[in-house]
Scaffold this active site. Structure first.
Site, PDB file in Angstrom:
ATOM      1  N   HIS A   3       0.827  -1.199   0.000  1.00 36.50           N
ATOM      2  CA  HIS A   3       0.000   0.000   0.000  1.00 36.50           C
ATOM      3  C   HIS A   3       0.865   1.254   0.000  1.00 36.50           C
ATOM      4  CE1 HIS A   3      -2.696  -3.045   2.294  1.00 36.50           C
ATOM      5  NE2 HIS A   3      -2.642  -3.311   1.011  1.00 36.50           N
ATOM      6  N   VAL A   4       1.543   1.449  -1.109  1.00 38.33           N
ATOM      7  CA  VAL A   4       2.365   2.636  -1.319  1.00 38.33           C
ATOM      8  C   VAL A   4       1.492   3.652  -2.045  1.00 38.33           C
ATOM      9  CG1 VAL A   4       4.517   3.497  -2.267  1.00 38.33           C
ATOM     10  CG2 VAL A   4       4.334   1.100  -1.620  1.00 38.33           C
TER      11      VAL A   4
END
Lengths: 587, 221
Positions: free
Chosen positions: A516-517
């Site tokens: 989850h960048v």
């Protein structure tokens, strides 16, 4: 270079967002749509024999090929960045379906105040409570605006769960802290394995409000509004880093692709590696004209298009805009320019590794089957006397027990890491070890950003994306606090020994955290501080839309996919209802 | 073409187990104490394979808690991995410049491939397989902090618990040790039962479960 006949729409990237947009435009318009995916083709059948930990989890069979392209990292702008030479802290996908194929399918929504962290925090605690170097900003949309689209995403995937708030009515057993939903989940919660069930009991005893993890590994057979049927989950335990062998885990290839294939106006070209978006150079106004890509045979191709969607995952979205010279690159010194700013990566770690007397049978479960709690999420607890802002969720999921990855984890009382004593403990504890995970918000800071690396190149010779990223005191103190809470939970669960998380120091690229960048091409209410408007439309090039978590101004604690899908639906509506009639700025 | 090398193991040491013949087909070898098995090597020389076998057996020993690296065929597994794309660094970004002394949180930054790290590391262990067990442990303690040892340790665990199609975990000895059943098509009826009690279905490998000749990654280019 070969120039192809112009098409109405080009979509760069064949993952969740690209294929959802392709499905919507294919179903609702007569536009000629081409999806360009740089990886290979994929179908559900490909996963009939993928249950192999070595090739899929350890050697990353489904991930982006880092030998061709990776990113570089440095902790602050005084350092020289180094390439991430092997996969580590996050796992970008490749091929049709992208990372949506190998995900765990954990599907919570964001809390309503995540979209307005700046104004809500300032309102409650005053602007002095914000870190001096923060770059937090409101999204330009609210949860209420997004709710109908969240509901469509729930129905598309058939998400399993228990509602805790239907139109303001709190419901025991669900997440009583969640934002209002217009309806119950499409399918009931998944079965809850032993480890997660003892977590639930301990959480209740300690006064928390545990609830079943919302899961796109659906609890029973489900047919979605597009008529796509998927079977219920069999809890085989091969979810994260794998594609689902029976299609119970919702993935773009089993949920979107069968619909897209019915529409003759949509085609998918695989092995098509987009290197540039071609556009009319103009400071404030202009349009994108098409894309240049290398096709599967190595030939350079110019594909003109009227409307372009950039949907190639957070990091590549930002990189392609930088490589194409679209928009002004962010300069942390002057804080001018918006492209590349607000890089965040969810604060995720195993808060405690707990060792039990009884076996847990942890080979059974799914990537999302489990129990979590939101009592310590967002601003649901008072921060006036705490040394940090915001929070996250604690949870106990049940399918992370594949033996190469997990056998050998032993309590601290075992001093060796090889040999007879260690082996004995490793065998004993293999199925007696469970982890309480934490997933928390990462605030945006002025000096966490992306630009192009001056040294390292990809296999075409284009500069790699450079991440300048490190944790701050807010994350470190939040991590310590949550670790203490997780230790209390583990002890209440009856753990014999517990190993707490060692704490956040420098950003560690070798420890898997989450994929989850976020950020880089963020949405906002003004072109000075954002790249796209709240319809994900580029401020300068009105026929370019940038889809995905690159648009998140800062991270929420929840897994991003439902929010990404909801935003994509909202953009699709704006395109079909307004943009096609009048191709101009939507905001 | 290099000379074909074999690892010769006494049949007694690996029991009546599955081994892999030259054409990579599985056959069952019946244990007879006076026989030995010749396993063709893809990367190691015979003397290297003997050192790896001895070292892996100290990392994951065969002892009173059950079989170890020797019975699982760990050196065969490692040999295949090194000969395959992983050993050649097919899965790593290998463009320079290289910063060999980078902080640990950036991951391995060196230039050497797994093949090179093993070949170099094994040079320092000449005669290791002829030492007594305690001497072997002392030798390994001296190299514990090296990249070579951490690879050897990691690969030993992989060889103990990988699917048997990769050459290790022969006869699923590793999975039987820990009660892991391998890939199972469904746990639907059991996932919410057996609370607090060990549920241990009979293990089966991927090729048995799917009835397909699945190709392992080390055989791909």
């Amino acid at each position: 270079m070969k120039t192809l006949p112009s098409v109405d729409v080009v979509i760069i990237g064949g993952g969740w967002t690209g294929l959802l947009m392709a499905k919507e435009l294919g179903s609702r318009t007569a536009l000629n749509v081409v999806v360009l995916e740089r990886g290979g083709p994929r179908r559900t059948d490909d996963y009939n024999d993928d249950m192999d930990e070595l090739d899929y989890t350890i050697r990353f069979r489904m991930m982006q090929d880092v030998s061709q392209e990776t990113v570089t990292l440095r902790h602050d702008s005084s350092q020289r960045a180094l390439p991430l030479r092997q996969h580590g802290s996050f796992l970008p996908g490749s091929g049709v379906g992208g990372a949506g194929e190998h995900w765990s399918a954990v599907c919570p929504r964001f809390l309503p105040d995540c979209f307005e962290v700046l104004s809500r925090t300032t309102e409650k605690y005053g602007s002095k409570r914000l870190p001096e170097d923060h770059a937090i900003q409101d999204w330009g949309i609210t949860y209420d605006e997004l709710e109908p689209h969240y509901t469509r995403a729930d129905l598309l995937l058939g998400i399993s769960g228990k509602a805790g708030n239907i139109r303001g009515q709190q419901i025991e057993g669900g997440n009583v802290f969640e934002g209002w939903r217009s309806a119950e989940y499409p399918t009931p919660p998944t079965k809850i394995p032993y480890f997660s069930s003892i977590f639930a009991e301990a959480a209740k005893t300690l006064g928390y409000h545990p609830y079943p993890v919302p899961a796109a590994t659906t609890s029973r057979a489900y047919t979605n509004p597009d008529g796509i049927s998927r079977p219920g989950c069999t809890y085989c335990g091969y979810c994260e880093t794998f594609g689902c062998m029976i299609g119970a885990k919702s993935q773009p290839t089993n949920t979107l692709l069968p619909v897209i294939e019915k529409h003759k106006n949509v085609s998918i070209r695989t092995g098509a590696w987009v290197r540039r978006i071609v556009h009319d150079a103009a400071e404030n106004k202009g349009s994108a004209r098409g894309v240049i890509y290398i096709d599967a045979n190595g030939q350079e191709v110019f594909q003109p298009a009227e409307l372009i969607f950039l949907a190639s995952w957070t990091l590549n979205n930002t990189r392609l805009l930088l490589l194409s010279g679209i928009g002004k690159a962010y300069n942390p010194g002057t804080r001018k320019g918006s492209l590349g700013r607000n890089l965040t990566h969810q604060v995720a770690f195993s808060a405690v590794t707990a060792f039990f007397e009884k076996p847990l049978n942890r080979f059974m479960g799914s990537g999302a089957s489990g129990i979590m709690l939101s009592d310590l999420d967002g601003d649901l607890f008072d921060h006036s006397k705490l040394p940090f802002l915001r929070g996250g969720t604690l949870g106990a999921r049940s399918a992370r027990s594949l033996p190469i990855s997990e056998c050998g984890v032993v309590p601290k009382s075992v001093k060796s890491t090889w040999g007879s004593e260690w082996k004995k403990a490793a065998l004993h504890y293999y199925d007696r070890t469970g982890r309480i995970g934490f997933s928390g918000e990462h605030l945006a800071y002025q000096d966490n950003y992306m630009d192009l690396d001056p040294v390292y190149k990809d296999h075409f010779g284009d500069p790699l994306l450079r991440l300048t990223l490190d944790w701050r005191e807010n994350e470190r103190k939040m991590a310590d606090y949550m670790t203490t809470k997780a230790m209390e939970l583990a002890r209440e669960m009856g753990a014999k020994e517990v190993t707490p998380f060692s704490g956040l120091r420098s950003y560690d690229a070798t420890r898997y955290q989450s994929s989850h960048v976020q950020g880089g091409a963020i949405m906002g209410s003004s072109p000075e501080s954002s790249v796209v408007n709240p319809y994900l439309q580029h401020w300068q090039l009105s026929n370019l839309f940038v889809l995905g978590a690159s648009s998140f101004p800062q991270n929420a604690s929840a897994n991003p996919t439902p929010t990404i899908l909801a935003l994509t639906y909202r953009t699709a509506d704006a395109i079909v209802d307004r943009y096609l009639k009048n191709p101009a700025a939507l905001a | 073409m290099r000379r074909r090398e074999f690892l010769t193991l006494s049949a007694a040491s690996i029991g009546g187990v599955l081994v892999y013949s030259l054409d990579r087909e599985v056959f069952r070898f019946s244990a007879q104490t006076n026989q030995s098995v010749h396993i063709p090597l893809r990367f190691f020389t015979q003397s290297e394979a003997l050192i790896v076998a001895a070292a892996a057996s100290r990392i994951f020993p065969s002892d009173e808690t059950g079989p170890g690296a020797r019975e699982a065929g760990v050196p065969i597994y490692i040999d295949r991995q090194l000969a395959g794309p992983w050993g050649r660094d097919r899965y790593r970004y290998t463009q320079g410049p290289f910063e060999e002394n980078a902080p640990a949180e950036f991951g391995y930054q060196g230039k050497a491939t797994p093949q090179q790290i093993y070949r170099e590391g094994l040079k320092g262990l000449k005669g290791f397989n002829r030492l007594k067990a305690e001497e072997q442990d002392d030798t390994l303690k001296q190299i514990e902090a090296t990249l070579f040892f951490s690879l050897l340790r990691q690969n030993t665990i992989e060889g103990m618990f990988c699917d048997p199609m990769h050459g290790g975990n022969i006869d699923m000895v590793g999975w039987q040790l820990i009660g892991f059943p391998g890939p199972r098509m469904s746990n639907y009826d059991d996932v919410d039962k057996h609370f607090g009690e060990a549920f241990r279905p009979k293990p089966a490998g991927l090729r048995q479960v799917t009835r397909r000749k699945v190709r392992p990654g080390e055989d791909l280019e």
